[in-house]
Design an enzyme around this catalytic site. Structure first.
Site, PDB file in Angstrom:
ATOM      1  N   CYS A 294       0.741  -1.270   0.071  1.00  0.00           N
ATOM      2  CA  CYS A 294       0.170  -0.090  -0.189  1.00  0.00           C
ATOM      3  C   CYS A 294       1.189   1.194   0.072  1.00  0.00           C
ATOM      4  CB  CYS A 294      -0.819   0.162   1.272  1.00  0.00           C
ATOM      5  SG  CYS A 294      -1.821  -1.680   1.405  1.00  0.00           S
TER       6      CYS A 294
ATOM      7  N   ARG B 159       1.618   2.166  -5.994  1.00  0.00           N
ATOM      8  CA  ARG B 159       1.657   1.232  -4.919  1.00  0.00           C
ATOM      9  C   ARG B 159       0.565   0.319  -4.747  1.00  0.00           C
ATOM     10  NH1 ARG B 159       6.565   1.368  -1.977  1.00  0.00           N
ATOM     11  NH2 ARG B 159       5.427   0.314  -0.305  1.00  0.00           N
TER      12      ARG B 159
ATOM     13  N   TRP C 291      -3.556  -1.695  -1.137  1.00  0.00           N
ATOM     14  CA  TRP C 291      -3.642  -3.063  -2.219  1.00  0.00           C
ATOM     15  C   TRP C 291      -4.074  -4.171  -1.098  1.00  0.00           C
ATOM     16  CZ3 TRP C 291      -3.034  -3.911  -7.119  1.00  0.00           C
ATOM     17  CH2 TRP C 291      -3.035  -5.201  -7.520  1.00  0.00           C
TER      18      TRP C 291
ATOM     19  N   ASN D  54       0.853  -0.427   5.778  1.00  0.00           N
ATOM     20  CA  ASN D  54       1.251  -1.257   4.760  1.00  0.00           C
ATOM     21  C   ASN D  54       1.867  -2.428   5.480  1.00  0.00           C
ATOM     22  OD1 ASN D  54       2.448  -2.082   2.286  1.00  0.00           O
ATOM     23  ND2 ASN D  54       3.969  -0.759   2.458  1.00  0.00           N
ATOM     24  N   GLY D  55       1.492  -3.718   4.839  1.00  0.00           N
ATOM     25  CA  GLY D  55       2.161  -5.012   5.476  1.00  0.00           C
ATOM     26  C   GLY D  55       1.113  -5.937   5.984  1.00  0.00           C
TER      27      GLY D  55
ATOM     28  N   GLU E  78       9.568 -20.723 -18.198  1.00  0.00           N
ATOM     29  CA  GLU E  78       9.495 -19.456 -17.878  1.00  0.00           C
ATOM     30  C   GLU E  78      10.600 -18.535 -18.448  1.00  0.00           C
ATOM     31  OE1 GLU E  78       7.008 -17.646 -16.795  1.00  0.00           O
ATOM     32  OE2 GLU E  78       7.923 -15.951 -15.951  1.00  0.00           O
TER      33      GLU E  78
ATOM     34  N   LYS F 196      10.142 -15.100 -20.720  1.00  0.00           N
ATOM     35  CA  LYS F 196      10.606 -13.864 -20.589  1.00  0.00           C
ATOM     36  C   LYS F 196      11.501 -13.275 -21.588  1.00  0.00           C
ATOM     37  CE  LYS F 196       8.421 -12.985 -17.944  1.00  0.00           C
ATOM     38  NZ  LYS F 196       7.553 -13.583 -17.122  1.00  0.00           N
TER      39      LYS F 196
ATOM     40  N   GLU G  40       9.498 -12.659 -24.948  1.00  0.00           N
ATOM     41  CA  GLU G  40       8.479 -11.296 -24.846  1.00  0.00           C
ATOM     42  C   GLU G  40       9.367 -10.067 -24.590  1.00  0.00           C
ATOM     43  OE1 GLU G  40       5.774 -11.529 -21.701  1.00  0.00           O
ATOM     44  OE2 GLU G  40       7.089 -12.192 -20.292  1.00  0.00           O
TER      45      GLU G  40
ATOM     46  N   HIS H 222      14.743 -35.377 -29.448  1.00  0.00           N
ATOM     47  CA  HIS H 222      13.570 -36.145 -30.639  1.00  0.00           C
ATOM     48  C   HIS H 222      13.153 -35.030 -31.585  1.00  0.00           C
ATOM     49  CE1 HIS H 222      13.115 -39.686 -28.378  1.00  0.00           C
ATOM     50  NE2 HIS H 222      13.333 -38.677 -27.215  1.00  0.00           N
TER      51      HIS H 222
ATOM     52  N   LYS I  22      -0.835  -6.012 -19.653  1.00  0.00           N
ATOM     53  CA  LYS I  22      -0.727  -6.675 -18.485  1.00  0.00           C
ATOM     54  C   LYS I  22      -1.610  -7.573 -18.048  1.00  0.00           C
ATOM     55  CE  LYS I  22       1.611  -7.142 -14.652  1.00  0.00           C
ATOM     56  NZ  LYS I  22       2.703  -7.821 -14.824  1.00  0.00           N
TER      57      LYS I  22
HETATM   58  C1  F6R Z   1       4.340 -12.999 -18.961  1.00  0.00           C
HETATM   59  C2  F6R Z   1       3.060 -12.725 -18.588  1.00  0.00           C
HETATM   60  C3  F6R Z   1       1.765 -13.453 -19.129  1.00  0.00           C
HETATM   61  C4  F6R Z   1       0.767 -13.551 -17.942  1.00  0.00           C
HETATM   62  C5  F6R Z   1      -0.580 -14.014 -18.413  1.00  0.00           C
HETATM   63  C6  F6R Z   1      -1.750 -14.356 -17.307  1.00  0.00           C
HETATM   64  O1  F6R Z   1       5.348 -12.224 -18.424  1.00  0.00           O
HETATM   65  O2  F6R Z   1       2.937 -11.757 -17.602  1.00  0.00           O
HETATM   66  O3  F6R Z   1       1.993 -14.449 -19.630  1.00  0.00           O
HETATM   67  O4  F6R Z   1       1.337 -14.621 -17.195  1.00  0.00           O
HETATM   68  O5  F6R Z   1      -1.336 -13.216 -19.208  1.00  0.00           O
HETATM   69  O6  F6R Z   1      -2.050 -13.297 -16.580  1.00  0.00           O
HETATM   70  P1  F6R Z   1      -2.631 -13.377 -15.327  1.00  0.00           P
HETATM   71  O7  F6R Z   1      -1.303 -14.086 -14.224  1.00  0.00           O
HETATM   72  O8  F6R Z   1      -2.868 -12.104 -14.759  1.00  0.00           O
HETATM   73  O9  F6R Z   1      -3.679 -14.311 -15.322  1.00  0.00           O
END
Ligand code: F6R
Length: 608
Positions: free
Chosen positions: A2, A29, A76, A102-103, A480, A484, A487, A503, A603
């Site tokens: 927060c 935040r 948050w 916050n916490g 993963e 990363k 993208e 294979h 996002k």
């Molecule tokens: C990759 C990334 C996306 C999300 C995906 C699911 O860095 O951020 O692949 O992981 O869009 O998003 P959430 O977790 O919000 O359902």
């Protein structure tokens, strides 16, 4: 995570507009609810509600609160849904004491029970509300406000930055911190406290850093800092801040992504703080079910793959992990009222995940979830949920939310494993103990290995493709790392279970092809050495993430990034993914891209 801001201004000045402006700077935040309190003419007035700052201001006019002393909060949610009664500030029974926090206060349930038996009435479901009631209780024993606050702080376990105003001393603000951030600002006879420097940067560049376990008293005479434990005064010199407002938000890091990679040291601890009872509730839902599906997308899917392996290994559960967009076509026929869906979604708003959940719910399945956003659609669709407590993630690429999701899923598997007694309690305790060690390990890694990662990123920046290989639980870690990298750098990247790579994938290998092996010294170690040799024999450039002292893999590799300690296999994704996050970050920067906002991505993906 927060945002907090408090100020003590000259008589005749109004705190409210300053608090409002500071909350705007802190909104990154947290933004699910907002509140302000000021004191004027012997009255403590609170305005608060759920919603973003602009919405709450449009409804209540936050600027017309009166008085030179006040505190604000942008929330948050961690404990208690984002509704008005859970918004901060929270007050005592007589509305004489107001607190923002916050916490996470880990022992709040015990403290709440104790205070309830003494007659205190609680109006919210937050952990924070124990603080004003406990200060009220100590005041009723004749303690001064400062002593009552100090005594209360010493009863709290967990992470907190706390700020209090009270009619007892209307020109004073008391604050304290343990793990969560709080900084103090020195204006011209006016004093501030805030979650970060960005909040008061337009007001002053002179700051005092409050250290762990310290409290501070702000009043018109200045700021005093004390050790919360024994009340001993602390002398602290002010620093002058040179950051511009944008880098202050990033706390000096060049990008939010880098800040969020570093934040993992704290967010994993916060993920560990969720009370056992939530795990017990979720565990019993899963244990009552005959079939369990984990559904998620992208990074959350990779966390789900780790969770699936952990539930199988520790709890003997037959779990299938399915990409959410495929779920209804692939598995819906199997869903019935004896099925549980464990949905994993940082945002709680990903359309593919919600569709899978809605389809399964319509067939009578129980829905449980792990999400970072309390109040999200996923949380509302769930019978039981666990908040992962990562705070807002601004970088579009998920980093800190992945390691928190994995931590929560491992703790869930541990809870079910304990109940079912499928594996030895020693093995489970070792994993639990290792999870507690991961924040310090990541800190060590960030202190000592970043230059190694940068050099590798430099040398790979001209590559036309990169491959990530691992075995067992390192397969999701490799996936993963691949996600990363592609993208953020836009370099086509590949990830495979290392054993499967022969294979087909092996046909791509030619002299110098960068191949990253995620190779912890676990039960897959011998086999992955064989896979490394296969690739090396064909000229691949071997980059390995290894445990420190693993000479066998080191001798086969062109470059290594060493993880400073040994970990049980299931805990490795939490730490081994960090060099991969850094590799993607530095590749993106070297190639001139913006790692915070990769092209074509959002996002939260709210379309099918
Ligand atoms: C990759 C990334 C996306 C999300 C995906 C699911 O860095 O951020 O692949 O992981 O869009 O998003 P959430 O977790 O919000 O359902």
């Amino acid at each position: 995570m927060c945002g907090i801001f408090g100020c003590v201004l000259h008589d005749g000045r109004e705190a409210a507009p300053l608090i409002h402006a500071a909350l705007k700077r802190l909104e990154y935040r947290g933004y699910d609810s907002v509140g302000e309190v000021t004191i004027s003419n012997g009255t403590l007035t609170v305005k608060k509600d759920s919603g973003r700052l602009d919405e709450v201001h449009a409804k209540y006019n936050l600027d017309d609160l009166l008085g030179p002393v006040g505190v604000g909060h942008t929330r948050w949610a961690t404990h208690g849904r984002p509704v008005k009664e859970n918004s901060h500030p929270l007050v005592d029974c007589k509305s004489r004491i107001a607190v923002v926090h916050n916490g996470i206060i880990e022992n709040y349930l015990d403290l709440k029970r104790e205070l309830e038996t003494k007659g205190h009435r609680f109006a919210s479901r937050t952990d924070t509300e124990v603080v004003p009631h406990m200060v009220e209780e100590y005041l009723s024993h004749g303690l001064s406000l400062e002593e009552a606050f100090r005594k209360t702080i010493n009863r709290l376990e967990g992470a907190y930055s706390i700020v209090l105003t009270s009619l007892e001393k209307p020109k004073t603000i008391l604050c304290a911190r343990q793990e969560s951030p709080l900084v103090l600002g020195l204006g011209d006879g006016e004093y501030y406290c805030a979650s970060d420097i960005a909040a008061f940067l337009p007001l002053t560049r002179k700051a005092l850093i409050l250290e762990e376990g310290e409290m501070a008293i702000l009043d018109p005479d200045g700021i005093r800092i004390l050790k919360a434990k024994n009340g001993v005064a602390v002398k602290r010199d002010a620093i002058t801040v040179t950051w511009d407002p944008e880098s202050a938000k990033k706390q000096g890091y060049r990008h939010f992504m880098l800040k969020e990679i570093h934040e993992q040291v704290h967010t994993i601890r916060d993920a560990m703080r969720t009370h056992e009872i939530y795990y017990d509730l979720l565990a019993s839902k899963l244990m009552q079910s005959e079939k369990v599906f984990i559904v998620a997308c992208g990074t959350s899917y990779h966390a789900g793959l780790v969770g699936g392996q952990a539930l199988m290994k520790l709890a003997g559960m037959n779990v299938r992990v399915v990409v959410a967009s495929e779920f209804s076509d692939e598995a819906l026929d199997l869903v019935d009222s004896k099925t549980a869906i464990l949905a994993v979604s940082q945002s709680g708003e990903t359309m593919d995940t919600l569709n899978a959940v809605r389809d399964a719910k319509a067939k009578g399945a129980s829905i449980v979830s792990v999400t970072n956003v309390l109040g999200s659609t996923l949380m509302r669709l769930s019978d039981v949920y666990i908040g992962q407590n990562s705070g807002p993630e601004i970088g579009v690429a998920a980093t800190k939310t992945f390691t928190s999701q994995v931590t929560v899923l491992l703790r869930l598997a541990i809870a079910i494993g304990r109940k079912k007694g499928e594996v030895s309690s020693k093995e489970i305790s070792e994993l639990e103990e290792a999870l507690h060690r991961t924040p310090a390990l990541i800190q060590n890694l960030l202190n000592t290995r970043v230059e190694d990662v940068k050099k590798i990123a430099e040398s790979c920046s001209g590559a036309s493709s990169i491959c990530f290989l691992g075995r067992g639980v390192s397969v999701p870690t490799s996936l993963e790392g691949r996600l990363k990298l592609l993208e953020l750098s836009y370099i086509p990247a590949i990830a495979y279970p290392a054993g499967e790579s022969k294979h087909g994938f092996i046909a791509l290998i030619e002299e110098g092809f960068p191949t990253v092996f995620v190779a912890p010294r676990d039960e897959t170690h011998k086999k992955i050495i064989g896979n490394i040799m296969e690739m090396k024999a064909r000229g691949a450039r071997i980059i390995s993430i290894i445990e420190e002292g693993d000479e066998e893999v080191r001798n086969l590799s062109d470059d290594v990034i060493e993880i400073p300690e040994s970990l049980p296999s299931l805990a490795t994704p939490v730490v081994y993914v960090v060099p991969l996050q850094l590799l993607a970050y530095y590749m993106s920067v070297i190639l001139g891209h913006d790692p915070d906002y990769p092209r074509n991505l959002a996002k939260s993906v709210t379309v099918e």
